[in-house]
Design a protein around this motif. Sequence first.
Motif, PDB file in Angstrom:
ATOM      1  N   ALA A 149      -7.631  -7.161  -3.487  1.00  0.00           N
ATOM      2  CA  ALA A 149      -6.589  -7.720  -2.616  1.00  0.00           C
ATOM      3  C   ALA A 149      -5.824  -8.813  -3.353  1.00  0.00           C
ATOM      4  O   ALA A 149      -5.999 -10.004  -3.117  1.00  0.00           O
ATOM      5  CB  ALA A 149      -7.217  -8.264  -1.338  1.00  0.00           C
ATOM      6  N   TRP A 165      -4.384  -7.795   2.994  1.00  0.00           N
ATOM      7  CA  TRP A 165      -4.472  -6.507   2.295  1.00  0.00           C
ATOM      8  C   TRP A 165      -4.312  -5.342   3.262  1.00  0.00           C
ATOM      9  O   TRP A 165      -3.528  -4.424   3.017  1.00  0.00           O
ATOM     10  CB  TRP A 165      -5.788  -6.406   1.541  1.00  0.00           C
ATOM     11  CG  TRP A 165      -5.852  -5.190   0.661  1.00  0.00           C
ATOM     12  CD1 TRP A 165      -6.663  -4.099   0.792  1.00  0.00           C
ATOM     13  CD2 TRP A 165      -5.061  -4.937  -0.509  1.00  0.00           C
ATOM     14  NE1 TRP A 165      -6.424  -3.185  -0.202  1.00  0.00           N
ATOM     15  CE2 TRP A 165      -5.436  -3.674  -1.017  1.00  0.00           C
ATOM     16  CE3 TRP A 165      -4.049  -5.651  -1.169  1.00  0.00           C
ATOM     17  CZ2 TRP A 165      -4.846  -3.119  -2.157  1.00  0.00           C
ATOM     18  CZ3 TRP A 165      -3.461  -5.094  -2.298  1.00  0.00           C
ATOM     19  CH2 TRP A 165      -3.868  -3.852  -2.781  1.00  0.00           C
ATOM     20  N   ARG A 193      -0.754  -5.519   4.970  1.00  0.00           N
ATOM     21  CA  ARG A 193       0.419  -5.060   4.217  1.00  0.00           C
ATOM     22  C   ARG A 193       0.849  -3.675   4.685  1.00  0.00           C
ATOM     23  O   ARG A 193       2.055  -3.376   4.724  1.00  0.00           O
ATOM     24  CB  ARG A 193       0.116  -5.063   2.720  1.00  0.00           C
ATOM     25  CG  ARG A 193      -0.590  -3.817   2.209  1.00  0.00           C
ATOM     26  CD  ARG A 193      -1.158  -3.977   0.819  1.00  0.00           C
ATOM     27  NE  ARG A 193      -1.530  -2.700   0.213  1.00  0.00           N
ATOM     28  CZ  ARG A 193      -2.609  -1.984   0.525  1.00  0.00           C
ATOM     29  NH1 ARG A 193      -3.457  -2.419   1.459  1.00  0.00           N
ATOM     30  NH2 ARG A 193      -2.847  -0.838  -0.083  1.00  0.00           N
ATOM     31  N   MET A 207       1.844  -8.703  -0.836  1.00  0.00           N
ATOM     32  CA  MET A 207       1.057  -7.493  -1.036  1.00  0.00           C
ATOM     33  C   MET A 207       1.852  -6.248  -0.635  1.00  0.00           C
ATOM     34  O   MET A 207       1.747  -5.198  -1.275  1.00  0.00           O
ATOM     35  CB  MET A 207      -0.246  -7.578  -0.245  1.00  0.00           C
ATOM     36  CG  MET A 207      -1.224  -8.601  -0.801  1.00  0.00           C
ATOM     37  SD  MET A 207      -2.644  -8.854   0.287  1.00  0.00           S
ATOM     38  CE  MET A 207      -3.581 -10.092  -0.644  1.00  0.00           C
ATOM     39  N   GLN A 246       0.159  -6.792  -6.980  1.00  0.00           N
ATOM     40  CA  GLN A 246       1.203  -6.120  -6.194  1.00  0.00           C
ATOM     41  C   GLN A 246       2.597  -6.550  -6.639  1.00  0.00           C
ATOM     42  O   GLN A 246       3.521  -5.734  -6.708  1.00  0.00           O
ATOM     43  CB  GLN A 246       1.003  -6.394  -4.706  1.00  0.00           C
ATOM     44  CG  GLN A 246      -0.221  -5.743  -4.087  1.00  0.00           C
ATOM     45  CD  GLN A 246      -0.107  -4.235  -4.019  1.00  0.00           C
ATOM     46  OE1 GLN A 246      -0.604  -3.508  -4.877  1.00  0.00           O
ATOM     47  NE2 GLN A 246       0.572  -3.741  -2.988  1.00  0.00           N
ATOM     48  N   SER A 294      -4.625 -14.260  -4.804  1.00  0.00           N
ATOM     49  CA  SER A 294      -5.492 -13.138  -4.446  1.00  0.00           C
ATOM     50  C   SER A 294      -6.537 -13.651  -3.471  1.00  0.00           C
ATOM     51  O   SER A 294      -6.796 -14.863  -3.388  1.00  0.00           O
ATOM     52  CB  SER A 294      -6.181 -12.532  -5.672  1.00  0.00           C
ATOM     53  OG  SER A 294      -7.177 -13.402  -6.189  1.00  0.00           O
ATOM     54  N   CYS A 325      -2.203 -10.445  -4.688  1.00  0.00           N
ATOM     55  CA  CYS A 325      -0.743 -10.570  -4.638  1.00  0.00           C
ATOM     56  C   CYS A 325      -0.156 -10.409  -6.036  1.00  0.00           C
ATOM     57  O   CYS A 325       0.884  -9.776  -6.215  1.00  0.00           O
ATOM     58  CB  CYS A 325      -0.352 -11.935  -4.080  1.00  0.00           C
ATOM     59  SG  CYS A 325      -0.867 -12.212  -2.376  1.00  0.00           S
TER      60      CYS A 325
END
Length: 309
Positions: free
Chosen positions: A237, A140, A143, A176, A242, A198, A239
């Motif tokens: 956090a 996180w 990224r 992310m 995102q 995640s 994925c």
Amino acid sequence: MRKLRIRKRSILLWIIALVFVASVGASFYFFHVAQIREEKSFINNKPRPKDSSLYTYEQSFDQLTKETRWMTNQGLKQDAWYVPAATETNKTAIVVHGFTSAKEDMKPYAWMFHELGYNVLMPDNMSHGDSEGQIIGYGWNDRLNIVKWAQLLVEENSDSQITLFGVSMGGASVMMASGEENLPKQVVNIIEDCGYSSVWDELKYQAKAMYNLPAFPILYEVSAVSKVRAGFSYGQASCVNQLKNNTRPILFIHGSEDYFVPTSMVSKNYRATKGYKDLYIAKGAAHAKSFESDPKTYIETISAFLQKN
């Protein structure tokens, strides 16, 4: 009778207090295990054995010319290796390592991209390798570094064509990064290998697998500690969330026998993304072993994706 009720109530309050103190203590302990920079007994970071199918790629990488690059982001100095392609090109792959690993462990992957004609940038994630930091960001926080590394490449060459590639936590990191608005348009595609859906999903799975613990209450408490200490909660956090903002082509890779980041997680990530997508499940491969289990198919799959996208 009244004294007995008072005594029972007092005992109950003491029990509740003890349970609370024990729970808080456990949450700080598990935060330390999960996110403080140190050797982790449950992670194998031994050198790659000579009988590994990737050992020759690692040795070949060591013959390449590389330079060390630095940048400061999020208040911390970050380190990377840069390996220029054999022939001048606009194509660059940013190759991102996994949990408690380092750029050195990505040598075979870097060699693969070099052989495919790419420049290669190999960053150390925050709190890993030669990069500064003491708290692990599980992708996180990383990224934002990936976005910054990409921006720096574009500052050097506005015609850059950048591929983001990552394995395990590195795979999560590039997914992310995919949802960030300031990720340069010059990032043209993404390849992730065995990243989780995640941080919450992964640590919930590991709490059960390693300690036989349910998510409640410990994981909620550890997530709260992470919010204070690392700046993010585990649910934040994600994925999956995102990837809902991603329109770039992405190749998902996962081993069919991955019991560290369950193979089922790749399905969540695959469904979430909006852009062109492809999926390669490496039959019989354990966690982060898809390349090692079948190098020929792995390279061919990635090469075909890059040529198409």
